[in-house]
Design a protein around this motif. Structure first.
Motif, mmCIF file in Angstrom:
data_model
loop_
_atom_site.group_PDB
_atom_site.id
_atom_site.type_symbol
_atom_site.label_atom_id
_atom_site.label_comp_id
_atom_site.label_asym_id
_atom_site.label_seq_id
_atom_site.Cartn_x
_atom_site.Cartn_y
_atom_site.Cartn_z
ATOM 1 N N SER A 184 0.803 -1.210 -0.159
ATOM 2 C CA SER A 184 0.066 0.008 -0.122
ATOM 3 C C SER A 184 0.839 1.190 0.061
ATOM 4 O O SER A 184 1.882 1.402 0.659
ATOM 5 C CB SER A 184 -0.777 0.155 1.234
ATOM 6 O OG SER A 184 -1.596 -0.982 0.966
ATOM 7 N N GLY B 259 -7.324 -1.504 -7.741
ATOM 8 C CA GLY B 259 -7.685 -1.120 -6.311
ATOM 9 C C GLY B 259 -8.816 -0.213 -6.316
ATOM 10 O O GLY B 259 -9.552 -0.375 -5.402
ATOM 11 N N TYR C 299 -11.839 -2.489 -6.060
ATOM 12 C CA TYR C 299 -12.213 -2.999 -5.009
ATOM 13 C C TYR C 299 -12.695 -1.827 -3.951
ATOM 14 O O TYR C 299 -13.507 -2.133 -3.214
ATOM 15 C CB TYR C 299 -10.922 -3.482 -4.101
ATOM 16 C CG TYR C 299 -10.621 -4.979 -4.751
ATOM 17 C CD1 TYR C 299 -11.269 -5.962 -4.610
ATOM 18 C CD2 TYR C 299 -9.570 -4.815 -5.789
ATOM 19 C CE1 TYR C 299 -11.072 -7.149 -5.235
ATOM 20 C CE2 TYR C 299 -9.215 -6.072 -6.456
ATOM 21 C CZ TYR C 299 -9.915 -7.286 -6.311
ATOM 22 O OH TYR C 299 -9.556 -8.418 -7.010
ATOM 23 N N ARG C 300 -12.326 -0.909 -4.286
ATOM 24 C CA ARG C 300 -12.726 0.513 -3.485
ATOM 25 C C ARG C 300 -14.193 0.632 -3.693
ATOM 26 O O ARG C 300 -14.986 1.001 -3.050
ATOM 27 C CB ARG C 300 -11.843 1.604 -3.642
ATOM 28 C CG ARG C 300 -10.530 1.609 -2.786
ATOM 29 C CD ARG C 300 -9.519 2.661 -3.274
ATOM 30 N NE ARG C 300 -8.371 2.669 -2.493
ATOM 31 C CZ ARG C 300 -7.870 2.908 -1.331
ATOM 32 N NH1 ARG C 300 -8.982 3.595 -0.709
ATOM 33 N NH2 ARG C 300 -6.929 3.130 -0.803
ATOM 34 N N ARG D 228 -11.554 7.238 -2.161
ATOM 35 C CA ARG D 228 -10.239 7.575 -1.441
ATOM 36 C C ARG D 228 -10.255 7.626 0.045
ATOM 37 O O ARG D 228 -9.045 8.419 0.512
ATOM 38 C CB ARG D 228 -9.559 8.655 -2.499
ATOM 39 C CG ARG D 228 -9.578 8.276 -3.859
ATOM 40 C CD ARG D 228 -8.469 7.338 -4.468
ATOM 41 N NE ARG D 228 -8.806 6.926 -5.809
ATOM 42 C CZ ARG D 228 -8.333 5.883 -6.441
ATOM 43 N NH1 ARG D 228 -7.701 4.935 -5.642
ATOM 44 N NH2 ARG D 228 -8.761 5.510 -7.670
ATOM 45 N N SER E 144 -9.760 -3.929 2.629
ATOM 46 C CA SER E 144 -9.144 -5.226 2.605
ATOM 47 C C SER E 144 -9.814 -6.475 2.998
ATOM 48 O O SER E 144 -9.837 -7.557 2.170
ATOM 49 C CB SER E 144 -7.817 -5.150 3.577
ATOM 50 O OG SER E 144 -6.584 -4.421 2.887
ATOM 51 N N SER F 140 -12.150 -7.119 -0.111
ATOM 52 C CA SER F 140 -11.068 -7.539 -1.143
ATOM 53 C C SER F 140 -10.492 -8.858 -1.037
ATOM 54 O O SER F 140 -10.126 -9.603 -1.865
ATOM 55 C CB SER F 140 -10.027 -6.604 -1.700
ATOM 56 O OG SER F 140 -9.051 -6.451 -0.693
ATOM 57 N N GLY G 145 -1.918 -3.090 -8.663
ATOM 58 C CA GLY G 145 -2.782 -3.660 -7.863
ATOM 59 C C GLY G 145 -1.914 -4.351 -6.673
ATOM 60 O O GLY G 145 -0.894 -4.299 -6.496
ATOM 61 N N ARG G 146 -2.299 -5.549 -6.457
ATOM 62 C CA ARG G 146 -1.772 -6.603 -5.690
ATOM 63 C C ARG G 146 -1.469 -7.814 -6.085
ATOM 64 O O ARG G 146 -0.597 -8.501 -5.552
ATOM 65 C CB ARG G 146 -2.560 -6.567 -4.236
ATOM 66 C CG ARG G 146 -3.038 -5.674 -3.450
ATOM 67 C CD ARG G 146 -1.775 -4.827 -2.970
ATOM 68 N NE ARG G 146 -1.943 -3.855 -1.894
ATOM 69 C CZ ARG G 146 -2.655 -2.656 -2.482
ATOM 70 N NH1 ARG G 146 -2.660 -2.428 -3.576
ATOM 71 N NH2 ARG G 146 -2.926 -1.594 -1.551
ATOM 72 N N ILE H 144 -1.826 -8.689 -9.927
ATOM 73 C CA ILE H 144 -1.987 -8.528 -11.318
ATOM 74 C C ILE H 144 -0.797 -9.363 -12.118
ATOM 75 O O ILE H 144 -1.232 -10.052 -12.777
ATOM 76 C CB ILE H 144 -1.663 -7.027 -11.614
ATOM 77 C CG1 ILE H 144 -2.576 -6.047 -10.902
ATOM 78 C CG2 ILE H 144 -1.872 -6.781 -13.156
ATOM 79 C CD1 ILE H 144 -4.094 -6.349 -10.881
ATOM 80 N N ARG I 180 1.388 9.112 2.122
ATOM 81 C CA ARG I 180 -0.163 8.882 1.989
ATOM 82 C C ARG I 180 -1.051 9.907 2.849
ATOM 83 O O ARG I 180 -1.890 10.719 2.547
ATOM 84 C CB ARG I 180 -0.776 7.593 2.448
ATOM 85 C CG ARG I 180 -2.181 7.088 2.540
ATOM 86 C CD ARG I 180 -2.781 7.450 1.227
ATOM 87 N NE ARG I 180 -2.643 6.692 0.165
ATOM 88 C CZ ARG I 180 -3.140 5.539 -0.467
ATOM 89 N NH1 ARG I 180 -4.577 5.263 0.181
ATOM 90 N NH2 ARG I 180 -2.814 4.930 -1.536
ATOM 91 N N ASP J 195 -3.789 -8.009 3.233
ATOM 92 C CA ASP J 195 -3.443 -8.475 1.702
ATOM 93 C C ASP J 195 -2.279 -9.290 1.250
ATOM 94 O O ASP J 195 -2.686 -10.244 0.467
ATOM 95 C CB ASP J 195 -2.747 -6.992 1.030
ATOM 96 C CG ASP J 195 -4.156 -5.852 0.954
ATOM 97 O OD1 ASP J 195 -4.984 -6.288 1.239
ATOM 98 O OD2 ASP J 195 -3.595 -4.827 0.708
ATOM 99 N N ARG K 236 -4.199 -13.213 3.254
ATOM 100 C CA ARG K 236 -5.497 -13.618 2.928
ATOM 101 C C ARG K 236 -5.042 -15.145 2.041
ATOM 102 O O ARG K 236 -4.196 -15.243 1.406
ATOM 103 C CB ARG K 236 -5.975 -12.686 2.066
ATOM 104 C CG ARG K 236 -5.781 -12.253 0.570
ATOM 105 C CD ARG K 236 -6.673 -11.432 -0.260
ATOM 106 N NE ARG K 236 -5.738 -10.867 -1.303
ATOM 107 C CZ ARG K 236 -5.679 -9.537 -1.815
ATOM 108 N NH1 ARG K 236 -5.990 -8.729 -1.214
ATOM 109 N NH2 ARG K 236 -5.014 -9.431 -2.901
HETATM 110 O O1 DC Z 1 -4.141 0.244 -4.606
HETATM 111 P P1 DC Z 1 -5.256 0.612 -3.318
HETATM 112 O O2 DC Z 1 -4.620 0.895 -2.102
HETATM 113 O O3 DC Z 1 -6.354 1.431 -3.822
HETATM 114 O O4 DC Z 1 -6.005 -0.985 -3.038
HETATM 115 C C1 DC Z 1 -6.972 -1.065 -2.221
HETATM 116 C C2 DC Z 1 -7.242 -2.415 -1.638
HETATM 117 O O5 DC Z 1 -7.684 -3.392 -2.770
HETATM 118 C C3 DC Z 1 -5.928 -2.890 -0.972
HETATM 119 O O6 DC Z 1 -5.801 -2.694 0.243
HETATM 120 C C4 DC Z 1 -6.115 -4.380 -1.339
HETATM 121 C C5 DC Z 1 -7.265 -4.342 -2.331
HETATM 122 N N1 DC Z 1 -6.677 -4.705 -3.823
HETATM 123 C C6 DC Z 1 -6.389 -6.267 -4.068
HETATM 124 O O7 DC Z 1 -6.712 -7.225 -3.186
HETATM 125 N N2 DC Z 1 -5.970 -6.584 -5.390
HETATM 126 C C7 DC Z 1 -5.708 -5.912 -6.219
HETATM 127 N N3 DC Z 1 -5.414 -6.381 -7.350
HETATM 128 C C8 DC Z 1 -5.766 -4.353 -5.849
HETATM 129 C C9 DC Z 1 -6.208 -3.908 -4.761
#
Ligand code: DC
Length: 239
Positions: free
Chosen positions: A15, A38, A41-42, A97, A106, A109, A135-136, A138, A163, A190, A193
């Motif tokens: 993050s 992200g 997910y938001r 945001r 989290s 997602s 993302g997380r 991709i 941030r 994240d 999980r």
């Molecule tokens: O990039 P971000 O902080 O806006 O993402 C918000 C949340 O979304 C992050 O805490 C985990 C989730 N996320 C995810 O699980 N997988 C992704 N590909 C992108 C984001």
């Protein structure tokens, strides 16, 4: 000179490592479509908050979310070269945001059917390629065959400060401690999980930007792309 082909670039990482800033900058430089996974997910989290699917006690009504997520019309719209997230007709870029959405995104997602919903939409929006997506998961799950994968990281204190400054600039009033705590909690959830946890793909290049300027990050990327695609001269960096 070879130009950069229509590839998919996956940008993952912790993050607040500046993934979206980096990805937007690369997209503008090389004419790629930028997609922020992200944000999706938001968007789901905002919907769940507004509709009371996330209760006042923080509990999530998963059965209801499962029923309502199918027809949920979350999509990206592109205007003036900027991609924004919409829920139906409504642009929700600002609302997604807030720290409140960050506090619930989290756990939301981590739900497998939420991930399936988002993955399907990300694939649909990426049809045709020439996309950079951050993302997380991709490079590990959404596009495991992405031609270029970047994994971003930076010192925790530096990330929290960045941030915090960003939220303050938008008129929000969090404390630095709150922002740091949220960042640590999200990184933990994240990464731990069961479904598609955050991890570096084996073939990802690591970008630690703790001590880097945006320009240095772009130069780093240029070097990487030049090497990968045998490009001889620079397009003339614009920042
Ligand atoms: O990039 P971000 O902080 O806006 O993402 C918000 C949340 O979304 C992050 O805490 C985990 C989730 N996320 C995810 O699980 N997988 C992704 N590909 C992108 C984001």
């Amino acid at each position: 000179m070879n130009s950069i082909p229509d590839i998919i670039i996956a940008v993952d990482g912790y993050s607040s490592t500046g993934k979206s800033t980096f990805a937007k900058m690369v997209a503008a430089e090389y004419g790629f479509l930028y997609l922020d996974s992200g944000a999706m997910y938001r968007g789901v989290t905002l919907y769940a908050l507004e509709e009371g699917i996330i209760g006042a006690d923080g509990s999530i009504d998963e059965a209801r979310l499962k029923k309502e997520i199918g027809p949920l019309d979350l999509h990206f719209g592109r205007a003036d070269g900027v991609t924004r997230l919409y829920l139906g007709e409504r642009c929700i870029e600002t609302e997604i945001r807030t720290l409140q959405v960050s506090s619930f995104v989290s756990p939301i997602s981590a739900i497998p059917f939420v991930r399936n919903y988002v993955d399907d939409r990300l694939h649909a929006f990426s049809e045709g390629g020439r996309v950079i997506m951050d993302g997380r998961d991709i490079g590990t799950t959404v596009f495991p065959n992405a031609e270029v994968k970047i994994f971003m990281t930076a010192d925790e204190q530096v990330r929290a400060r960045r941030r915090y400054d960003e939220l303050v600039a938008k008129g929000q009033t969090p404390s630095l401690e709150e922002v740091l705590a949220n960042l640590k909690e999200r990184d933990y959830i994240d990464s731990h999980r069961e479904t598609s946890p955050l991890r570096r793909a084996d073939d990802a290049y690591v970008l630690d930007n703790t001590h880097m300027t945006l320009h240095e990050e772009l130069v780093w990327m240029l070097g990487l792309l030049q090497g990968r695609f045998n490009i001889l001269d620079s397009p003339g960096l614009s920042c």
